[in-house]
Write a protein that holds these residues in place. Structure first.
Motif, mmCIF file in Angstrom:
data_model
loop_
_atom_site.group_PDB
_atom_site.id
_atom_site.type_symbol
_atom_site.label_atom_id
_atom_site.label_comp_id
_atom_site.label_asym_id
_atom_site.label_seq_id
_atom_site.Cartn_x
_atom_site.Cartn_y
_atom_site.Cartn_z
ATOM 1 N N LEU A 71 49.410 -1.125 80.060
ATOM 2 C CA LEU A 71 50.967 -1.174 80.152
ATOM 3 C C LEU A 71 51.096 -2.236 81.155
ATOM 4 N N VAL A 72 51.929 -3.239 80.602
ATOM 5 C CA VAL A 72 52.224 -4.449 81.217
ATOM 6 C C VAL A 72 53.849 -4.386 81.475
ATOM 7 N N ASP A 73 54.109 -4.691 82.760
ATOM 8 C CA ASP A 73 55.593 -4.923 83.271
ATOM 9 C C ASP A 73 56.006 -6.432 83.097
ATOM 10 N N SER A 89 42.114 -12.646 78.213
ATOM 11 C CA SER A 89 41.740 -13.967 77.782
ATOM 12 C C SER A 89 42.695 -14.791 78.331
ATOM 13 N N ASP A 90 42.627 -16.125 77.965
ATOM 14 C CA ASP A 90 43.646 -17.178 78.866
ATOM 15 C C ASP A 90 44.974 -16.994 77.970
ATOM 16 N N VAL A 91 45.055 -16.752 76.616
ATOM 17 C CA VAL A 91 45.982 -16.630 76.026
ATOM 18 C C VAL A 91 47.212 -15.360 76.354
ATOM 19 N N HIS A 92 46.533 -14.504 76.749
ATOM 20 C CA HIS A 92 47.329 -13.083 77.246
ATOM 21 C C HIS A 92 48.192 -13.551 78.296
ATOM 22 N N TYR A 93 47.969 -14.702 79.083
ATOM 23 C CA TYR A 93 48.997 -14.946 80.250
ATOM 24 C C TYR A 93 50.127 -15.562 79.645
ATOM 25 N N LEU A 94 50.127 -15.875 78.306
ATOM 26 C CA LEU A 94 51.391 -16.442 77.438
ATOM 27 C C LEU A 94 52.420 -15.164 77.327
ATOM 28 N N LEU A 95 52.137 -14.102 77.433
ATOM 29 C CA LEU A 95 52.962 -13.245 76.915
ATOM 30 C C LEU A 95 54.445 -13.295 77.322
ATOM 31 N N PRO A 96 54.480 -13.433 78.778
ATOM 32 C CA PRO A 96 55.917 -13.386 79.206
ATOM 33 C C PRO A 96 56.867 -14.504 78.599
ATOM 34 N N ASN A 101 60.848 -6.641 78.541
ATOM 35 C CA ASN A 101 60.534 -6.441 79.774
ATOM 36 C C ASN A 101 59.101 -5.621 79.970
ATOM 37 N N LYS A 102 58.677 -4.853 79.079
ATOM 38 C CA LYS A 102 57.669 -3.874 79.077
ATOM 39 C C LYS A 102 56.914 -4.101 77.634
ATOM 40 N N VAL A 103 55.664 -3.964 77.625
ATOM 41 C CA VAL A 103 54.753 -4.054 76.373
ATOM 42 C C VAL A 103 53.497 -3.308 76.770
ATOM 43 N N VAL A 104 53.045 -2.755 75.756
ATOM 44 C CA VAL A 104 51.816 -2.095 75.792
ATOM 45 C C VAL A 104 50.580 -3.139 75.141
ATOM 46 N N ASN A 109 50.259 -4.257 86.016
ATOM 47 C CA ASN A 109 49.250 -3.995 84.965
ATOM 48 C C ASN A 109 48.728 -2.657 85.051
ATOM 49 N N GLY A 110 49.182 -1.900 84.452
ATOM 50 C CA GLY A 110 48.573 -0.512 84.245
ATOM 51 C C GLY A 110 47.183 -0.271 83.255
ATOM 52 N N ALA A 111 46.110 -0.286 84.035
ATOM 53 C CA ALA A 111 44.950 -0.095 83.207
ATOM 54 C C ALA A 111 44.032 0.758 83.988
ATOM 55 N N VAL A 112 42.973 1.063 83.100
ATOM 56 C CA VAL A 112 41.788 1.949 83.467
ATOM 57 C C VAL A 112 40.944 1.289 84.381
#
Length: 636
Positions: free
Chosen positions: A522-524, A445-452, A459-462, A487-490
């Motif tokens: 898995l996001v770097d 979603s739009d809010v996911h791009y606020l994580l950094p 430095n890394k989150v799941v 972005n580690g994703a299926v």
């Protein structure tokens, strides 16, 4: 003088007498016309078209005129049309267009554009008929965290390939799946037979009633029709029928046979039969649309029990001591050496199951930190729930997304785009030349791009969606070397970006790139900041919205696919199995082997509409003995 006066009086008297005679004659004529008009009205009353195909008459004095019958029909049709238009309007509100040129690809590789929405609703779906895509209404803050569903129909529509296509109009969405799954064995075969007899009898009745020599048969038909109507009004299944129903059915059958043997104008019977059929068909279509709308409403609305749970927890929070429940573990929230999991949710139970299932399958939980991002309405309920419930040695932090000072986002947008967005996509199955596949593609979603910016020290989150269940230890994810990927994703390589060419517009992209999915990511964050992907995403989202996109979600999907192009690290398929929220055909052994089960689709496990055979994998991670669950009667 007198003689003259007497003559004037005589003339006046004659005039009055003549006027009385004319008046009497007029009354006589009128008295003859009234019975005639009444008799004509009775005749027309028997044969005027009406929704039931006949006028139920007990006595001749109860007959209804043709004009009155027509007014009833008009009122009935107006009412039915108003209801159908009302349902259509609501369905359109639930499903605004996502794109006027959603792409489909036929088996021979040719590209076509979809027909417009009117063509979709006005014609039956046949093989090769393009289906327009649309977006379903975003849940409001008081709704469940059912992800928004957007239909991006990517390929031709074929008969019988998948669950949703056979005898099912695509515009009804996954309601068709649910309806098929809950279809019961026929328990009303006799009732259906009686309805068929009633259908035929109503068609013949007006023509028989016109024949003067068939008065006895007319009365017999009318009596049988009234009798069957009374029985059917009190019976829904064969078990409700009275013992003597066999005799009643036989009498009706005999009357129908006699009616068919009478010489009559077949056109009249045909017209009446078609009229009854059209009315029945319109009514069935109306009820189908209404059922689909109510299904969609049930999917998107928070169940009463979950709303009760959230409210009780909120009240209890303010009744408890005003302590900072998370102060003692604050140092863990920003420690980059720990394993940090991020969950976006406004559903207490769903987020609890995600955390509980993750912890239960982890060998070492002390290093696990869960960050639950929610809205202000559910914030206090979440805080109290995770304070009352412990998850081994794992740490849980609840964050109110509305408290962050983010200049480029207003509060309404944050609430609207808090949850992952799901898009329903139909595409050609590369493994089969005869089947199409339907997949719910969930995206950030739009809010996911606020994580950094929210987690500056990490430095890394799941990232875990709240409609998943973890079945294996996820600690191995932290040892993966993603290289320069972010972005580690299926991935779903049966759905490539090339299949969405017209949807993605003139943007440059690799047509062979596979679509990816949220749920387990898995996001770097360090690499994300280095490439400034948030800025790239916001720029793309603005560009897509400016070219006529009708919703934030639609622009979000397109921008997400383009933002992470060439930056996706493909996770092995055993890490996550999707489809438990819409696919009835998943293999039991495949489910057991998957590390993560993703309930993407409309049929979430906490809803009554959830697929029963998949619910058990979710329910076993609930604390069924919790006081608040019993008080709110929460039994998913």
């Amino acid at each position: 003088m007198k003689g003259g006066g007497g003559g004037g009086v005589s003339v006046a008297a004659k005039r009055r007498w003549r006027g009385l005679v004319i008046g009497v004659l007029f009354l006589v004529i009128l008295s003859m016309l009234v019975p005639l008009a009444f008799l004509l009205g009775v005749h027309n009353g028997f044969h005027s078209p009406n929704p039931d195909g006949y006028v139920p008459v007990k006595h001749s004095s109860d007959s209804v005129g043709g004009e009155y019958s027509s007014s009833i029909i008009n009122a009935y049709n107006d009412s039915k049309n108003d209801r159908s238009e009302h349902i259509d309007e609501i369905v359109r509100k639930l499903a605004p267009n996502i794109s006027k040129d959603a792409f489909r690809k036929s088996a021979d590789g040719t590209e076509n554009q979809t027909a417009d929405r009117n063509a979709e609703h006005g014609s039956q779906h046949k093989k090769g008929t393009p289906v327009e895509s649309h977006t379903v209404l975003q849940p409001s803050p008081n709704m469940s965290d059912t992800s928004n569903v957007t239909k991006v129909e990517g390929t031709e529509y074929v008969k019988g390939g998948i669950d949703e296509t056979e005898n099912c109009e695509l515009k009804f969405g996954s309601y068709c799946l649910w309806r098929k799954e809950h279809r019961e064995d026929m328990k009303d075969s006799m009732i259906k037979k009686l309805k068929d007899q009633l259908f035929v009898a109503r068609a013949y009745y007006p023509s028989i009633a016109k024949l003067p020599s068939q008065g006895k048969l007319t009365r017999e038909l009318r009596q049988n029709i009234q009798e069957l109507e009374r029985v059917l009004s009190e019976s829904a299944t064969d078990a409700d029928l009275p013992p003597e129903i066999g005799k009643k059915s036989q009498k009706m059958e005999t009357s129908i046979v006699r009616a068919k043997s009478c010489p009559m104008d077949c056109n009249n019977v045909d017209k009446k039969l078609r009229q009854i059929f059209d009315l029945t068909e319109d009514e069935a279509s109306f009820h189908m649309k209404q059922s689909a709308f109510l299904y969609q409403l049930a999917v998107q609305t928070m169940p009463k029990s979950l709303h009760c749970l959230s409210m009780k927890l909120t009240v209890e929070y303010f009744k408890s001591n005003s302590l900072d429940m998370e102060l003692s573990q604050a140092d863990k929230y920003s420690d980059p050496l720990l394993h940090h999991y991020v969950i976006f949710s406004n559903n207490v139970l769903a987020s609890s199951v995600v955390i509980n299932s993750t912890v239960m399958h982890s060998e070492e939980t002390k290093s696990q930190v869960f960050h639950v991002l929610t809205d202000e309405q559910n914030y206090f309920a979440m805080k109290l729930w995770f304070f009352r419930n412990t998850f081994k040695e794992a740490t849980v932090q609840v964050l109110n997304i509305e408290k962050f000072s983010l200049e480029y986002h207003d509060k309404a947008t944050l609430l609207h785009m808090l949850l992952p967005v799901e898009f329903r996509v139909s595409f050609h199955n590369v493994d089969s030349s005869t089947e199409d596949r339907t997949q719910y593609l969930s995206a950030f979603s739009d809010v996911h791009y606020l994580l950094p910016e929210i987690f500056l020290s990490l430095n890394k989150v799941v990232i875990l969606d709240d409609d998943i269940v973890v079945q294996k230890d996820l600690s191995a994810l932290w040892n993966l070397d993603m290289g320069a990927k972010v972005n580690g994703a299926v991935q779903f390589c049966s759905l490539t970006l090339g299949l969405l060419k017209s949807y993605l517009g003139e943007n440059k992209f690799d047509a062979n790139s596979c679509a990816w999915m949220s749920g387990l990511n898995l996001v770097d964050l360090a690499r994300w900041r280095e490439l400034n992907l948030t800025r790239r995403y916001r720029k793309l989202a603005r560009e897509q919205a400016s070219v006529g996109e009708e919703s934030i979600e639609a622009a979000s999907l397109r921008a997400s696919l383009l933002t992470f192009q060439d930056l996706i690290y493909a996770l092995d398929g055993v890490w996550a199995l999707s489809g438990l929220g819409h696919d009835y055909r998943l293999d039991v052994q495949t489910i057991k082997n998957a590390a993560v089960l993703h309930y993407n689709g409309n049929m979430k496990p906490w809803l009554e509409l959830g697929i029963p055979r998949y619910k058990k994998y979710w329910k076993k991670f609930l604390n069924q003995e919790d006081q608040f669950l019993s008080e709110c009667n929460v039994h998913p």
